[in-house]
Motif scaffolding. Structure first.
Motif, short mmCIF file in Angstrom:
data_model
loop_
_atom_site.label_atom_id
_atom_site.label_comp_id
_atom_site.label_asym_id
_atom_site.label_seq_id
_atom_site.Cartn_x
_atom_site.Cartn_y
_atom_site.Cartn_z
N GLU A 170 -11.18 3.25 -25.85
CA GLU A 170 -11.67 4.21 -24.86
C GLU A 170 -11.44 3.62 -23.48
OE1 GLU A 170 -15.68 4.50 -26.16
OE2 GLU A 170 -15.31 6.24 -27.41
N GLY A 171 -11.00 4.47 -22.53
CA GLY A 171 -10.76 4.02 -21.15
C GLY A 171 -11.76 4.70 -20.22
N PHE A 172 -12.37 3.92 -19.30
CA PHE A 172 -13.37 4.45 -18.36
C PHE A 172 -12.88 4.17 -16.94
CE2 PHE A 172 -15.47 3.40 -22.31
CZ PHE A 172 -16.22 4.53 -22.57
N LEU A 173 -12.56 5.24 -16.22
CA LEU A 173 -11.98 5.10 -14.87
C LEU A 173 -13.06 5.18 -13.80
CD1 LEU A 173 -9.45 5.07 -12.98
CD2 LEU A 173 -9.56 7.57 -13.05
N ARG A 174 -13.05 4.21 -12.89
CA ARG A 174 -13.83 4.31 -11.65
C ARG A 174 -12.83 4.30 -10.52
NH1 ARG A 174 -17.64 1.40 -14.77
NH2 ARG A 174 -19.61 2.51 -14.69
N VAL A 175 -13.00 5.21 -9.56
CA VAL A 175 -11.95 5.34 -8.55
C VAL A 175 -12.51 5.80 -7.22
CG1 VAL A 175 -11.40 7.73 -9.27
CG2 VAL A 175 -9.64 6.35 -8.20
N HIS A 176 -11.91 5.29 -6.15
CA HIS A 176 -12.20 5.77 -4.81
C HIS A 176 -10.85 5.98 -4.14
CE1 HIS A 176 -13.36 5.54 -0.54
NE2 HIS A 176 -14.47 6.08 -0.98
N GLY A 177 -10.47 7.24 -3.88
CA GLY A 177 -9.12 7.47 -3.35
C GLY A 177 -9.01 8.75 -2.54
N ASP A 178 -7.79 9.06 -2.11
CA ASP A 178 -7.48 10.26 -1.31
C ASP A 178 -6.27 10.95 -1.93
OD1 ASP A 178 -9.11 10.17 1.25
OD2 ASP A 178 -8.27 8.14 1.23
N VAL A 179 -6.00 12.19 -1.45
CA VAL A 179 -4.78 12.86 -1.93
C VAL A 179 -3.86 13.18 -0.75
CG1 VAL A 179 -5.76 13.90 -3.99
CG2 VAL A 179 -5.77 15.18 -1.87
N ALA A 307 -3.18 4.15 6.79
CA ALA A 307 -3.24 2.79 6.25
C ALA A 307 -4.69 2.30 6.22
CB ALA A 307 -2.38 1.86 7.10
N GLU A 308 -5.50 2.69 7.21
CA GLU A 308 -6.91 2.24 7.25
C GLU A 308 -7.67 2.83 6.08
OE1 GLU A 308 -5.33 3.64 9.99
OE2 GLU A 308 -4.91 1.61 10.72
N ARG A 309 -7.47 4.12 5.83
CA ARG A 309 -8.16 4.74 4.69
C ARG A 309 -7.70 4.11 3.37
NH1 ARG A 309 -11.14 9.61 5.42
NH2 ARG A 309 -11.21 9.76 3.16
N ARG A 310 -6.39 3.92 3.26
CA ARG A 310 -5.87 3.35 2.01
C ARG A 310 -6.43 1.95 1.76
NH1 ARG A 310 -0.57 2.64 2.65
NH2 ARG A 310 -0.26 3.77 4.58
N ASP A 336 -5.72 0.88 -3.33
CA ASP A 336 -5.52 2.33 -3.18
C ASP A 336 -4.65 2.90 -4.32
OD1 ASP A 336 -5.35 4.90 -1.79
OD2 ASP A 336 -3.24 4.33 -1.50
N PRO A 337 -5.28 3.71 -5.22
CA PRO A 337 -4.56 4.09 -6.43
C PRO A 337 -3.37 5.02 -6.18
CG PRO A 337 -6.68 5.24 -6.32
CD PRO A 337 -6.66 4.25 -5.19
N GLY A 338 -3.59 6.06 -5.35
CA GLY A 338 -2.60 7.14 -5.27
C GLY A 338 -1.36 6.79 -4.50
N TYR A 339 -1.44 5.80 -3.58
CA TYR A 339 -0.28 5.59 -2.70
C TYR A 339 0.16 4.13 -2.63
CZ TYR A 339 -1.36 10.29 -2.46
OH TYR A 339 -1.60 11.57 -2.90
N THR A 340 -0.73 3.23 -2.12
CA THR A 340 -0.28 1.83 -2.01
C THR A 340 0.09 1.28 -3.38
OG1 THR A 340 -1.82 1.61 -0.16
CG2 THR A 340 -0.90 -0.43 -1.07
#
Ligand SMILES: NC(=O)c1ccc[n+]([C@@H]2O[C@H](COP(=O)([O-])OP(=O)(O)OC[C@H]3O[C@@H](n4cnc5c(N)ncnc54)[C@H](OP(=O)(O)O)[C@@H]3O)[C@@H](O)[C@H]2O)c1
Length: 392
Positions: A170-179, A307-310, A336-340
């Motif tokens: 089982e995988g449990f994701l915790r994330v803080h990101g932007d789109v 870049a600051e948000r990422r 930063d998951p979605g971009y960096t």
């Protein structure tokens, strides 16, 4: 053989948000001697990207710029024929992706993208898997946050468990990101065509069949209590579990009976309720054309987090795996998951296909099946975390 082609890697879509970050990543981290080029439909913006990239690495000041537009098939065939590996960040893929997959399958060219769009991936399987298998092209979708942490994280977890026994992960994701604008447009495209997604999935299941003598399942049971810390879990109906199941079907190491469940973990009940309500509202609005048009205006293509948000974003995907009397807890984590991190994962995937000694595969393949340990090694050297938290 593709060894005598002019480029090891061509990056298509460098003028977009994720593409620009991938160009900067390659400029700073490509293996010495890598021959690479940028491709896009607008020479002026491509030149601006090259200037940005040359600020990262002055040796890139003369990077070749190739013209390619998805509306011009000959230009797409030209880049597929000029490279050993093509990276594409030209999305939404359902709208723009097919010509390049077709050209790479025909030319025997390895292909990596950032598609998190299940319908697109299933349709590409149905139309081009056989041709790519014949030509030797490795068509690897989802080489970003969708779905490398899940795919390689499960692969890493399975390797900590005994062989030839039933395994449950089982995988449990915790994330803080932007789109970004591109991600928003792609996600709304997925929500707006659920019947199309289900019919492509059904057709794929019919054509692909099951692995002989083994069982591979995605867990459909209600979200369990998080088994790796406090908090609440929600089912996460994204592409990741499908990709994990395909790796499990391709690799005997996942055992005779493999089952995977994928969940979002949040610390507070209010957070879980808010997220479920938000996802439901977004899904409902995406069904109505005027509301959909409004949603799409929220972020334009080309826009993305600063870049600051990422720098403040992060993710961790924790896995609980068990089988053969053993239990293990592992983690894949990064910034930063979605971009960096996505630019890093995509860049390293292309470099891995171009330079590493890999198992023989062809057709539509996953990152675990095509690259497995070699890509994990690269990602760890590049700064991602893969670790065992509890070996049972
Ligand atoms: N899986 C993941 O984890 C992940 C993470 C990030 C992004 N993504 C996906 O990656 C894709 C790109 O996202 P993004 O934010 O970078 O999007 P974006 O900024 O809108 O970039 C889109 C790129 O596509 C190019 N393009 C559009 N139509 C084209 C055509 N007909 N011919 C040639 N090039 C064309 C654009 O070129 P112009 O500059 O000429 O318009 C631009 O370079 C999206 O599908 C997104 O969902 C996935």
């Amino acid at each position: 053989m593709t060894a005598d082609r002019p480029y090891d890697i061509v990056l298509f879509g460098a003028t977009g948000f994720a593409g620009g970050l991938t160009a900067e990543y390659l400029a700073g981290h490509a293996d010495p001697g890598t021959r690479w080029a940028l491709a896009g439909r607008n020479q002026a913006t491509l030149t601006e990207v090259r200037d940005r990239v040359a600020a990262v690495n002055p040796a890139c000041a003369d990077l070749p710029l190739l013209h390619a537009d998805t509306a011009d098939t000959a230009s797409i065939e030209e880049i597929a024929g000029a490279a050993r590996v093509v990276i594409t960040t030209v999305g939404p893929y359902a709208q723009h992706g097919e010509p390049l997959v077709a050209a790479c399958a025909r030319a025997g060219t390895d292909y990596v993208d950032l598609a998190g769009e299940p319908t697109f991936i299933d349709r590409m399987y149905l139309k081009y898997h056989e041709e790519a298998t014949r030509s030797g092209a490795r068509i690897v979708h989802a080489c970003g946050f969708d779905s490398i942490p899940a795919d390689l994280g499960v692969y890493f977890t399975v390797k900590q468990l005994p062989e030839d026994v039933p395994l449950h992960v089982e995988g449990f994701l915790r994330v803080h990101g932007d789109v970004s604008g591109g991600t928003l447009h792609s996600a709304i495209g997925i929500f707006a065509d659920v019947p199309g997604m289900m019919s492509a999935e059904r057709e794929r299941r019919r054509v692909e069949g099951r692995p002989a003598g083994r069982r591979v399942r995605i867990s459909r049971r209600p979200a369990p209590k998080t088994r790796v810390g406090d908090g609440w879990t929600l089912p996460l109906p994204v592409l990741d579990p499908q990709i994990v199941a395909r790796s499990a079907a391709a690799l005997d190491r996942y055992g005779p009976d493999f089952c995977y469940g994928h969940y979002l973990a949040v610390r507070r009940l209010a957070g879980a309720v808010g997220l479920a309500a938000g996802a439901g509202a977004l899904f409902t609005l995406a069904q109505l054309p005027p509301a959909r048009a409004l949603l799409l205006r929220f972020r334009a293509p080309g826009e993305g987090p600063s870049a600051e948000r990422r720098a403040r974003n992060w993710f961790s995907l924790t896995f609980a795996g068990e089988g053969g009397g053993r239990r293990v807890v592992t983690e894949v984590a990064g910034g930063d998951p979605g971009y960096t991190e996505t630019a890093r994962m995509l860049g390293e995937s292309a470099l891995c296909l171009a330079h590493d000694d890999l198992p023989e595969t062809a057709g539509q393949v996953t990152t675990a099946a095509a690259m497995g340990d070699a890509l994990i090694d690269r990602l760890v050297k590049a700064g991602l975390t893969f670790r065992v938290l509890d070996a049972g």
